[in-house]
Design a protein around this motif. Structure first.
Motif, PDB file in Angstrom:
ATOM      1  N   ASP A  47      -4.397  -5.595 -10.708  1.00 46.32           N
ATOM      2  CA  ASP A  47      -3.248  -6.190 -10.016  1.00 46.32           C
ATOM      3  C   ASP A  47      -2.046  -5.255 -10.015  1.00 46.32           C
ATOM      4  N   GLN A  48      -1.811  -4.560 -11.126  1.00 49.88           N
ATOM      5  CA  GLN A  48      -0.700  -3.611 -11.194  1.00 49.88           C
ATOM      6  C   GLN A  48      -0.914  -2.456 -10.222  1.00 49.88           C
ATOM      7  N   TRP A  49      -2.138  -1.914 -10.169  1.00 51.36           N
ATOM      8  CA  TRP A  49      -2.425  -0.824  -9.232  1.00 51.36           C
ATOM      9  C   TRP A  49      -2.177  -1.288  -7.793  1.00 51.36           C
ATOM     10  N   ARG A  50      -2.590  -2.493  -7.469  1.00 48.99           N
ATOM     11  CA  ARG A  50      -2.385  -3.013  -6.107  1.00 48.99           C
ATOM     12  C   ARG A  50      -0.901  -3.129  -5.767  1.00 48.99           C
ATOM     13  N   ARG A  51      -0.075  -3.462  -6.748  1.00 48.24           N
ATOM     14  CA  ARG A  51       1.375  -3.537  -6.507  1.00 48.24           C
ATOM     15  C   ARG A  51       2.012  -2.156  -6.409  1.00 48.24           C
ATOM     16  N   LEU A  52       1.491  -1.189  -7.157  1.00 49.05           N
ATOM     17  CA  LEU A  52       2.069   0.155  -7.198  1.00 49.05           C
ATOM     18  C   LEU A  52       1.691   1.022  -6.000  1.00 49.05           C
ATOM     19  N   LEU A  53       0.527   0.782  -5.431  1.00 47.44           N
ATOM     20  CA  LEU A  53      -0.004   1.648  -4.369  1.00 47.44           C
ATOM     21  C   LEU A  53      -0.030   0.933  -3.031  1.00 47.44           C
ATOM     22  N   TYR A  58      -4.604   2.632  -2.546  1.00 44.33           N
ATOM     23  CA  TYR A  58      -5.441   1.862  -3.465  1.00 44.33           C
ATOM     24  C   TYR A  58      -6.919   2.026  -3.109  1.00 44.33           C
ATOM     25  N   ASN A  59      -7.245   1.948  -1.829  1.00 46.35           N
ATOM     26  CA  ASN A  59      -8.627   2.090  -1.378  1.00 46.35           C
ATOM     27  C   ASN A  59      -9.236   3.408  -1.836  1.00 46.35           C
ATOM     28  N   VAL A  60      -8.477   4.495  -1.737  1.00 49.91           N
ATOM     29  CA  VAL A  60      -8.998   5.803  -2.121  1.00 49.91           C
ATOM     30  C   VAL A  60      -8.919   6.005  -3.632  1.00 49.91           C
ATOM     31  N   ALA A  86      -0.737  10.645  -6.061  1.00 45.57           N
ATOM     32  CA  ALA A  86       0.055   9.516  -5.560  1.00 45.57           C
ATOM     33  C   ALA A  86       0.018   8.341  -6.527  1.00 45.57           C
ATOM     34  N   GLY A  87      -0.869   8.367  -7.498  1.00 50.26           N
ATOM     35  CA  GLY A  87      -0.973   7.290  -8.469  1.00 50.26           C
ATOM     36  C   GLY A  87      -0.097   7.463  -9.688  1.00 50.26           C
TER      37      GLY A  87
END
Length: 167
Positions: A47-53, A58-60, A86-87
């Protein structure tokens, strides 16, 4: 048996022609996110990754997807500078190692020292080497042995996984 760039591009073109969007010579369709908790310096839950990217990032980076060939503005980036994850913002590649591979993805003949990790990838019925950010584990692309001197390697990287900072 290693595959040539021409064979890989032909396979990617055949897959795209068959209607498999999100698949190209440098990657594969996005599977479910890989859970490797406790392995990297920078970690977040899904969930955090989805909010950050952004969704494409996120897909890549988290889903091991591939951007469409020739879609990244970074493919044509020729200024001096550094390409960062980018992450997590880790510096990954110098513009001095960038070259035009003709594949449609930003390509480099070497990463910065200690910036990336590599692992075996046997998807799509071929053996490849996946490249990921060593700090956050984000999927970047693949490395092939058909690059220019001095290394002979081609780090075929999804532009959406990178941020460019000009010198």
């Amino acid at each position: 048996m290693p595959l040539s760039r021409r064979t890989l591009l032909g396979l990617g073109g055949a897959l795209v022609a068959a209607g498999l969007s999100g698949v190209g010579a440098c990657g594969r369709a996005a599977p479910a996110p890989v859970a490797r908790r406790g392995t990297f310096e920078v970690e977040h839950d899904d969930d955090q990754w989805r909010r950050l990217l952004a969704p494409a990032q996120y897909n890549v980076l988290r889903g091991h997807g591939t951007e469409r060939a020739f879609s990244s503005p970074l493919n044509g980036e020729h200024r001096r500078g550094t390409f960062h994850c980018a992450g997590c913002a880790l510096a990954l590649f110098s513009s001095a190692a960038k070259f035009d591979s003709g594949t449609g993805w930003p390509s480099f003949w070497a990463p910065l020292h200690g910036a990336v990790g590599e692992m075996r990838d046997s998807t799509l019925g071929m053996l490849r080497v996946e490249v990921h950010c060593r700090r956050c584990g984000g999927h970047l692309g693949h490395v092939f042995d058909d690059g220019p001197r001095p290394t002979g390697l081609r780090y075929c990287i999804n532009g959406v996984a990178l941020d460019f900072i000009a010198a």
